[in-house]
Design a protein around this motif. Structure first.
Motif, PDB file in Angstrom:
ATOM      1  N   ARG A 189      41.992 -67.236  40.786  1.00 56.86           N
ATOM      2  CA  ARG A 189      41.593 -68.624  41.081  1.00 56.86           C
ATOM      3  C   ARG A 189      41.124 -68.685  42.522  1.00 56.86           C
ATOM      4  NH1 ARG A 189      39.706 -72.926  42.153  1.00 56.86           N
ATOM      5  NH2 ARG A 189      40.230 -74.946  41.195  1.00 56.86           N
ATOM      6  N   VAL A 190      39.828 -68.504  42.718  1.00 57.59           N
ATOM      7  CA  VAL A 190      39.256 -68.537  44.064  1.00 57.59           C
ATOM      8  C   VAL A 190      39.381 -69.955  44.627  1.00 57.59           C
ATOM      9  CG1 VAL A 190      37.170 -68.196  45.446  1.00 57.59           C
ATOM     10  CG2 VAL A 190      37.659 -66.660  43.523  1.00 57.59           C
ATOM     11  N   PRO A 191      39.928 -70.120  45.823  1.00 58.38           N
ATOM     12  CA  PRO A 191      40.090 -71.461  46.400  1.00 58.38           C
ATOM     13  C   PRO A 191      38.753 -72.188  46.565  1.00 58.38           C
ATOM     14  CG  PRO A 191      41.363 -69.839  47.620  1.00 58.38           C
ATOM     15  CD  PRO A 191      40.489 -69.061  46.682  1.00 58.38           C
ATOM     16  N   ASP A 192      38.804 -73.499  46.403  1.00 59.30           N
ATOM     17  CA  ASP A 192      37.609 -74.324  46.602  1.00 59.30           C
ATOM     18  C   ASP A 192      37.411 -74.647  48.078  1.00 59.30           C
ATOM     19  OD1 ASP A 192      36.873 -75.022  43.674  1.00 59.30           O
ATOM     20  OD2 ASP A 192      39.017 -75.459  43.806  1.00 59.30           O
ATOM     21  N   LEU A 193      38.500 -74.659  48.815  1.00 62.71           N
ATOM     22  CA  LEU A 193      38.448 -74.988  50.231  1.00 62.71           C
ATOM     23  C   LEU A 193      39.599 -74.264  50.930  1.00 62.71           C
ATOM     24  CD1 LEU A 193      37.322 -76.748  52.606  1.00 62.71           C
ATOM     25  CD2 LEU A 193      38.908 -78.552  51.868  1.00 62.71           C
ATOM     26  N   VAL A 194      39.319 -73.739  52.120  1.00 59.88           N
ATOM     27  CA  VAL A 194      40.354 -73.068  52.907  1.00 59.88           C
ATOM     28  C   VAL A 194      40.451 -73.745  54.270  1.00 59.88           C
ATOM     29  CG1 VAL A 194      41.200 -70.884  53.827  1.00 59.88           C
ATOM     30  CG2 VAL A 194      39.765 -70.890  51.773  1.00 59.88           C
ATOM     31  N   ILE A 195      41.664 -74.139  54.633  1.00 63.32           N
ATOM     32  CA  ILE A 195      41.932 -74.704  55.957  1.00 63.32           C
ATOM     33  C   ILE A 195      43.064 -73.886  56.571  1.00 63.32           C
ATOM     34  CG2 ILE A 195      42.441 -76.777  57.289  1.00 63.32           C
ATOM     35  CD1 ILE A 195      41.710 -78.445  54.811  1.00 63.32           C
ATOM     36  N   MET A 196      42.768 -73.186  57.646  1.00 61.88           N
ATOM     37  CA  MET A 196      43.731 -72.247  58.223  1.00 61.88           C
ATOM     38  C   MET A 196      44.445 -72.828  59.435  1.00 61.88           C
ATOM     39  SD  MET A 196      43.030 -68.412  59.698  1.00 61.88           S
ATOM     40  CE  MET A 196      43.099 -67.619  58.087  1.00 61.88           C
ATOM     41  N   ASP A 197      45.761 -72.709  59.420  1.00 68.93           N
ATOM     42  CA  ASP A 197      46.606 -73.146  60.530  1.00 68.93           C
ATOM     43  C   ASP A 197      46.611 -72.074  61.612  1.00 68.93           C
ATOM     44  OD1 ASP A 197      48.671 -73.807  62.268  1.00 68.93           O
ATOM     45  OD2 ASP A 197      50.253 -73.298  60.818  1.00 68.93           O
ATOM     46  N   GLY A 198      45.943 -72.379  62.735  1.00 69.68           N
ATOM     47  CA  GLY A 198      45.926 -71.473  63.870  1.00 69.68           C
ATOM     48  C   GLY A 198      46.457 -72.143  65.131  1.00 69.68           C
ATOM     49  N   ILE A 199      47.317 -73.133  64.960  1.00 66.91           N
ATOM     50  CA  ILE A 199      47.902 -73.790  66.128  1.00 66.91           C
ATOM     51  C   ILE A 199      48.657 -72.748  66.953  1.00 66.91           C
ATOM     52  CG2 ILE A 199      49.451 -75.603  66.942  1.00 66.91           C
ATOM     53  CD1 ILE A 199      48.922 -77.032  64.220  1.00 66.91           C
ATOM     54  N   TYR A 200      49.508 -72.001  66.256  1.00 63.50           N
ATOM     55  CA  TYR A 200      50.124 -70.809  66.836  1.00 63.50           C
ATOM     56  C   TYR A 200      49.687 -69.609  66.008  1.00 63.50           C
ATOM     57  CZ  TYR A 200      53.316 -73.472  69.816  1.00 63.50           C
ATOM     58  OH  TYR A 200      53.851 -74.293  70.774  1.00 63.50           O
ATOM     59  N   ALA A 201      49.099 -68.628  66.654  1.00 63.82           N
ATOM     60  CA  ALA A 201      48.755 -67.383  65.973  1.00 63.82           C
ATOM     61  C   ALA A 201      49.961 -66.456  66.024  1.00 63.82           C
ATOM     62  CB  ALA A 201      47.553 -66.722  66.640  1.00 63.82           C
ATOM     63  N   MET A 202      50.063 -65.579  65.030  1.00 60.90           N
ATOM     64  CA  MET A 202      51.085 -64.540  65.085  1.00 60.90           C
ATOM     65  C   MET A 202      50.397 -63.207  65.297  1.00 60.90           C
ATOM     66  SD  MET A 202      54.172 -63.413  62.463  1.00 60.90           S
ATOM     67  CE  MET A 202      55.156 -64.877  62.789  1.00 60.90           C
ATOM     68  N   GLU A 203      50.804 -62.489  66.330  1.00 61.91           N
ATOM     69  CA  GLU A 203      50.232 -61.188  66.644  1.00 61.91           C
ATOM     70  C   GLU A 203      51.268 -60.089  66.407  1.00 61.91           C
ATOM     71  OE1 GLU A 203      49.184 -61.029  70.773  1.00 61.91           O
ATOM     72  OE2 GLU A 203      51.163 -61.644  71.460  1.00 61.91           O
ATOM     73  N   GLY A 204      50.832 -58.844  66.530  1.00 62.88           N
ATOM     74  CA  GLY A 204      51.757 -57.729  66.380  1.00 62.88           C
ATOM     75  C   GLY A 204      52.134 -57.496  64.931  1.00 62.88           C
ATOM     76  N   MET A 205      53.423 -57.268  64.700  1.00 63.61           N
ATOM     77  CA  MET A 205      53.893 -56.875  63.373  1.00 63.61           C
ATOM     78  C   MET A 205      54.249 -58.092  62.526  1.00 63.61           C
ATOM     79  SD  MET A 205      53.354 -53.700  63.563  1.00 63.61           S
ATOM     80  CE  MET A 205      54.138 -52.964  62.145  1.00 63.61           C
ATOM     81  N   GLY A 206      53.213 -58.877  62.155  1.00 66.37           N
ATOM     82  CA  GLY A 206      53.412 -59.987  61.240  1.00 66.37           C
ATOM     83  C   GLY A 206      53.687 -59.450  59.835  1.00 66.37           C
ATOM     84  N   PRO A 207      53.997 -60.316  58.861  1.00 70.26           N
ATOM     85  CA  PRO A 207      53.823 -61.765  58.896  1.00 70.26           C
ATOM     86  C   PRO A 207      55.053 -62.582  59.298  1.00 70.26           C
ATOM     87  CG  PRO A 207      54.277 -61.089  56.662  1.00 70.26           C
ATOM     88  CD  PRO A 207      54.269 -59.833  57.490  1.00 70.26           C
ATOM     89  N   THR A 208      56.190 -61.916  59.626  1.00 70.15           N
ATOM     90  CA  THR A 208      57.377 -62.696  59.994  1.00 70.15           C
ATOM     91  C   THR A 208      57.977 -62.288  61.334  1.00 70.15           C
ATOM     92  OG1 THR A 208      58.869 -61.211  58.779  1.00 70.15           O
ATOM     93  CG2 THR A 208      57.998 -63.103  57.575  1.00 70.15           C
ATOM     94  N   THR A 209      57.753 -61.049  61.764  1.00 68.13           N
ATOM     95  CA  THR A 209      58.445 -60.567  62.969  1.00 68.13           C
ATOM     96  C   THR A 209      57.526 -60.412  64.173  1.00 68.13           C
ATOM     97  OG1 THR A 209      58.138 -58.248  62.313  1.00 68.13           O
ATOM     98  CG2 THR A 209      60.145 -59.340  61.571  1.00 68.13           C
ATOM     99  N   GLY A 210      56.271 -60.866  64.045  1.00 64.02           N
ATOM    100  CA  GLY A 210      55.355 -60.770  65.169  1.00 64.02           C
ATOM    101  C   GLY A 210      55.645 -61.818  66.233  1.00 64.02           C
ATOM    102  N   ASN A 211      54.921 -61.723  67.330  1.00 55.80           N
ATOM    103  CA  ASN A 211      55.058 -62.688  68.417  1.00 55.80           C
ATOM    104  C   ASN A 211      54.076 -63.840  68.239  1.00 55.80           C
ATOM    105  OD1 ASN A 211      56.959 -61.008  69.815  1.00 55.80           O
ATOM    106  ND2 ASN A 211      55.241 -59.738  70.489  1.00 55.80           N
TER     107      ASN A 211
END
Length: 372
Positions: A189-211
């Motif tokens: 099911r390809v999304p019709d619209l994508v809105i990405m939350d980049g208020i805070y980016a996560m860098e390093g070893m994401g998706p949970t333990t990055g900075n």
């Protein structure tokens, strides 16, 4: 050929309400009376301060807009490591409250969906995903230790219900196979619209333990592939290392080349952005260009390691989430290195950050020099 538009908004210059309104001006969706599924990145029961899940501020603004437009809304995801259930996880992340009565546990109603995939014949998919008229994908701007990035394509991994995710990891122990499987799921099911939350980016070893790095961005597009490619470039990735973007492009699901993307807003590279160890700038130069060797390199550069017994409450969530059964509790987690496929599910779903990633690059380089 028309270009795919990607808009990068600055949350310092516009509030979230006006950003959402502008998104629908640029990417119109006929939502009145329609079933609209909002698919956040929920992942698990993480507090909003961890920056793991989609920011409730974005979800609330989108829900308000869709209510005013007369849409029939469902907000839902299938998180792993639920720790008390889906509703409890949604409340802990603030997503439940931001949904204003529209959050549902979409894992309670599902069906076996036949897959056109080399790896699996069928998967359990939420009915809400298959039945919606419009699907709005709300990923986070963050890295992923195994997939490189966790964007629009990776966020659709959450359409799979329950233990099905572990089976998918088991079916694709090689990184390049997992990248291809991500696109198989995205095609369901390809999304019709994508809105990405980049208020805070996560860098390093994401998706949970990055900075976390505050960048105050929101990205939007109807082309999730183009959006993911834009995010990856902003992070400083070599796009050729993000295999699922290339596979999605090969299947005509979106574009990734800069000349095929109409960029609006500031999408400049983020200075000093830390990439996952296994996707660093040195990977491509170090790993020889031959079949299978890059897979070996990626797998050998990082391995999960239990390192903080003082944080551990012996909940066993890491053992339950391991797709290959490589973890036993004695009484703390013990990793069987022969079984481990370095998918990092243990580290990803641990709420107390009891795991670390060990850099094994030198081991690989020593091995390869001997082979030469």
């Amino acid at each position: 050929m028309s270009k795919s538009k990607v808009i990068v908004y600055d949350t310092n210059k516009q509030d979230m309400k006006s950003i959402i309104e502008d998104v629908f001006v640029n990417f119109p969706q006929d939502v009145k009376g329609k079933k609209v599924l909002i698919k956040p990145n929920m992942l698990g029961p993480f507090e909003v301060e961890r920056g793991v899940t989609t920011n409730p501020v974005l979800i609330e603004a989108l829900v308000d807009y869709l209510i005013d437009c007369g849409a029939n809304i469902i907000v839902g995801d299938n998180p792993g490591g639920q720790g008390g259930g889906v509703i409890a996880a949604a409340k802990k992340s603030g997503i439940y409250q931001a949904s204003k009565g529209h959050f549902e546990n979409i894992g309670t109603a599902c069906q076996l969906f036949p897959m056109n995939s080399r790896f699996v014949k069928e998967i359990n998919v939420s009915d809400a995903v298959l039945d919606c008229d419009i699907l709005i994908d709300l990923p986070r701007f963050k890295t992923h230790a195994y997939a490189g990035i966790s964007g629009s394509i990776k966020n659709m991994f959450g359409i799979v219900v329950g233990p099905g995710k572990a089976k998918l990891h088991f079916a694709t122990p090689k990184p390049d196979d997992f990248h291809e499987l991500l696109v198989d799921l995205y095609q369901v099911r390809v999304p019709d619209l994508v809105i990405m939350d980049g208020i805070y980016a996560m860098e390093g070893m994401g998706p949970t333990t990055g900075n976390l790095k505050k960048i105050d961005k929101v990205l939007a597009s109807t082309d999730g592939v183009a959006l993911d490619a834009t995010m990856a470039r902003m992070m400083g990735f070599d796009i050729e290392l993000i295999r699922h973007i290339l596979v999605a492009n090969e299947r005509n699901l979106g574009v990734y080349k800069e000349e095929d993307i109409e960029l609006v807003g500031d999408a400049s590279k983020i200075e000093g952005f830390e990439l996952p160890i296994s996707y660093s700038a040195e990977v491509k130069a170090t790993a020889p260009k031959m079949a299978g060797v890059l897979d070996l390199y990626k797998l050998s550069t990082t391995v999960p390691n239990f390192c903080k017994p003082e944080n551990c409450v012996k909940c066993g969530e890491c053992a339950k989430s391991c797709p290959v059964g490589a973890i036993t509790m004695d009484p703390y987690p013990v990793i069987n290195r022969k079984k481990c496929i370095s998918c990092y599910c243990c580290a990803e779903l641990c709420l107390r950050e009891c795991f670390e990633y060990i850099d094994g690059t030198q081991v690989f380089e020593t091995l390869f020099s001997k082979l030469q």
